[in-house]
Enzyme design. Structure first.
Site, PDB file in Angstrom:
ATOM      1  CD  GLU A  91      70.722  49.713  26.139  1.00 44.65           C
ATOM      2  OE1 GLU A  91      69.500  49.935  26.048  1.00 44.65           O
ATOM      3  OE2 GLU A  91      71.224  48.996  27.012  1.00 44.65           O
ATOM      4  CG  ASP A  92      75.428  53.569  27.326  1.00 46.72           C
ATOM      5  OD1 ASP A  92      74.578  52.813  27.836  1.00 46.72           O
ATOM      6  OD2 ASP A  92      76.525  53.190  26.913  1.00 46.72           O
TER       7      ASP A  92
END
Ligand code: MN
Length: 717
Positions: A91-92
């Site tokens: 995600e990051d």
């Protein structure tokens, strides 16, 4: 030195390593390689999140480490721990699933990927049914139960650190935790996680109620301490006297369960907390019953309150002996008596299956382990109580359903294998009947596209659109199938009525009559004889070919004119090509406009149009009453299939050349067959679409002009 300790000793000094050191110190239940893998995942994650900070200002990696620590407390396997350490990496950061798979294996990559996908599912409406569906969707998307465990641990740590968020956001996350995540933890039997999620959710959703309750509870605990200590020592010495080795502890109810009890049962706080709870944990099952005897001799048991959940476990597999006693001064004491194993299962539920057991081979997949847990539950349940819960857990963990969103965020549950059309009918029969297209996650897809968990499905409808009969071949829901069939039947019926009305009208005209002039009694009589309800039913019968229009027409004649045989046919019935399902075109001779045609009434199929030259007519001629004179209407506006045969010299690309020629004459090819006659010659048979006899001639002329073509003709049946 344990494997974890040996890695610990090699770790750099520094405050920033305190968390990971604590985590590694917890891992004494894992082997050295596994601890190494966990440490590798930590380093990989720390590097990937380098420079990122949490809202609290701490380095981001502190969060994944804390999540892993929660799972270590549940003694989960090293793959779950690695996945926890990497759970926000996709995600990051710029790292993808393949990148994780190459370093940590497919299992870890799958878990991380699935956790990321769960994060993308948004829970919108608060309706209870919606929450239930959303929980099931999470479980369905997860597939591997470890995904859910990582997600629960992630949520737990986020709840522990919720304080830094803005109040509205806190309330929203707290609500979601109570509606979605705590029930999942409960369902999977992970008591410790469930209790903490509930208390934190309660605290942030209703801060004031929480504060009041907490304060009052603290007060009462102060008063209670004395009592608890007294009971503990009494029980301890009684057990020691009986020679029983046991762990006895006082037990606090968690705030949220007290709150719920107060609300649901309308009781006051003191009514609920003035019950003292104790737990006695021993080595073996028969010791449990011996302990029961000891405490029953110590304090008088309350009648009707003894429960043997060892012999008959609770629905989520929970086992224990429960009894309520009259303690000193008559205060009620609740006792739970169980073995260490039962205690572990009660606290960690499905997670108990990832307990690392040295010496056991670890070939079983996570899924198999979840199944094993379920099987154990089933085994326990055999003694009697409801299997409903197990059934629902089984469905949750091994779903045969897919869960998808409508564009408004409502969840639809469909059987596995469902398509966009099934979805359309699930929304509303009208939507299904008028659907012409679909979008999945905003991308257009064909209507037969199969749906997957978590997708958002949008149906495009058009006014006047109709269900396509071919949908029946791919829809899986009974609702869609019944609706499509029903619609087609209705359509067929209305087509039949229309056709029958025309046919009877024509037959009556031939007898210089029309339906309005037919006497009421005559009509009634005829309908009664045929056992038909009304005129519409009669039309349908005629249209479907079950009744013959000329015979009916004659029956409807006034009695005096009956059967004088002086009919004067005014000419054939006109065919426009738009009659619908009850006028079809024979596949033996493929009639096209301007061909001389005949209509044959086929029972149940309506009117079948043949060319007059069709070879099959010979047979049909034996039943002259089934024949209807028909002719093409002027200016028919549609395409008809027709079969043509082309004899060609074998040459590279000849099929393509002929096909291109046909296309050049603006005709579509529906089908083609190639038969090689000998080394030099082949016969190509095409099924093409033409608008009529002129168009057909143009196509044939076009093909005839090709040098490799020897002969071209329309196929005669
Ligand atoms: Mn996270």
């Amino acid at each position: 030195m344990s494997s974890a300790a040996s890695i610990l000793s090699r770790l750099p000094r520094g405050k920033q390593y305190a968390d990971i050191k604590d985590l590694l110190a917890q891992l004494d239940y894992l082997g050295e390689e596994q601890v190494n893998a966990v440490y590798e995942a930590y380093r990989f994650g720390a590097e990937a999140h380098e420079g990122q900070k949490r809202l609290s200002g701490e380095p981001y990696i502190t969060h994944p480490v804390a999540v892993a620590a929660i799972l270590a407390e549940l003694r989960m396997d090293h793959q779950s721990l690695c996945a926890a350490l990497l759970h926000d990496v996709i995600e990051d950061t710029g790292i993808d699933k393949a990148g994780i798979a190459s370093r940590f294996g497919d299992d870890v990559a799958e878990i991380v990927d699935a956790v990321s996908k769960l994060d993308q599912l948004k829970f919108k409406s608060r309706a209870e049914a919606q929450a239930e569906s959303f929980r099931k969707m999470l479980l369905a998307v997860a597939r591997d139960i470890r995904v859910i465990l990582v997600k629960l641990a992630d949520r737990l740590h986020n709840m522990r650190t919720l304080e830094v968020m803005a109040p509205e956001k806190r309330a929203r996350i707290a609500r979601e935790t109570l509606d979605i995540y705590a029930p999942i933890a409960n369902r999977l039997g992970i008591h410790a996680v469930r209790v903490e999620l509930e208390d934190l959710g309660f605290r942030y959703l209703y801060p004031n109620r929480y504060k009041v309750l907490e304060r009052n509870l603290k007060k009462s605990v102060g008063n209670r301490r004395q009592v608890v200590r007294k009971i503990l020592s009494t029980v301890d010495s009684a057990l020691a006297e009986a020679g029983i080795d046991a762990r006895v502890s006082g037990r606090e109810k968690h705030l949220y369960s007290i709150y719920q009890k107060m609300r649901r049962k309308g009781r006051s706080l003191s009514e609920i907390v003035d019950v003292y709870g104790f737990r006695i944990v021993v080595d073996r099952v028969d010791t449990c019953y011996r302990v029961l005897g000891v405490v029953h001799r110590l304090y008088k048991p309350m009648p009707g309150r003894f429960k043997d959940y060892i012999a008959i476990p609770r629905m989520n597999g929970y086992q224990s002996l429960h009894t309520t006693l009259f303690g000193p001064n008559g205060i009620p004491i609740e006792m739970q008596i169980r073995t260490e194993d039962m205690d572990t299962l009660a606290e960690t539920g499905v997670a108990s299956h990832w307990f690392y057991k040295s010496g056991e081979k670890s070939g079983a997949t996570a899924h198999a382990q979840a199944r094993e847990w379920l099987d154990r539950m089933v085994e326990m349940q055999k003694t009697g109580s409801s299997e409903e819960f197990l059934e629902s857990v089984r469905i949750d963990l091994f779903p045969d359903k897919v869960y998808v969103f409508t564009p408004k965020g409502e969840i639809k549950r469909l059987p596995r294998g469902s398509t966009a059309v099934d979805f359309a009918y699930a929304v509303h029969t009208g939507v299904g009947n008028r659907c012409v297209g679909a979008k999945i996650d905003r991308r257009p897809v064909p209507l037969h596209t199969m749906l997957h968990n978590g997708q958002t499905v949008e149906i495009i409808t058009a006014r006047g659109a109709r269900p396509n009969p071919s949908w029946v071949n791919f829809v899986v829901t009974a609702k869609a199938r019944a609706a499509i069939r029903g619609y087609l039947k209705k359509l067929r019926h209305s087509d039949a009525v229309k056709l029958g009305k025309r046919m009877l009208g024509k037959a009556l005209t031939d007898l210089s009559l029309n339906i309005r002039k037919v006497s009421r009694n005559k009509l009634k009589e005829t309908l009664a004889e045929l056992n038909l309800e009304n005129l519409e039913a009669l039309y349908a019968e005629i249209g479907l070919g079950h009744q013959l229009a000329p015979l009916i027409a004659r029956r409807l004649l006034p009695d005096s004119e009956d059967g004088d045989g002086t009919t004067d046919p005014l000419g054939p019935m006109a065919i426009a090509g738009t009659e619908g399902m009850l006028v079809t075109y024979a596949k033996c001779c493929y009639p096209v406009p301007k061909d001389t045609i005949m209509g044959y009434l086929s029972a149940g199929r309506g009117l079948v149009v043949h060319r007059e030259t069709c070879g099959n007519l010979v047979d049909y001629r034996k039943q002259p009453d089934k024949w209807i004179a028909v002719e093409w209407e002027e200016g028919v506006q549609r395409e008809f299939p027709v079969e043509i045969r082309v004899d060609v010299i074998n040459r590279m690309g000849v099929l393509a050349a002929v096909s291109a020629n046909i296309a050049g004459s603006k005709s579509n090819i529906e089908n083609v067959q190639v038969v090689e006659r000998d080394g030099d010659h082949s016969t190509l048979t095409f099924l093409i679409q033409v608008t009529g006899d002129e168009h057909l001639r143009a196509v044939l002329d076009g093909i005839r002009s090709m040098t490799e073509v020897l002969r071209v003709q329309r196929v005669c049946a």
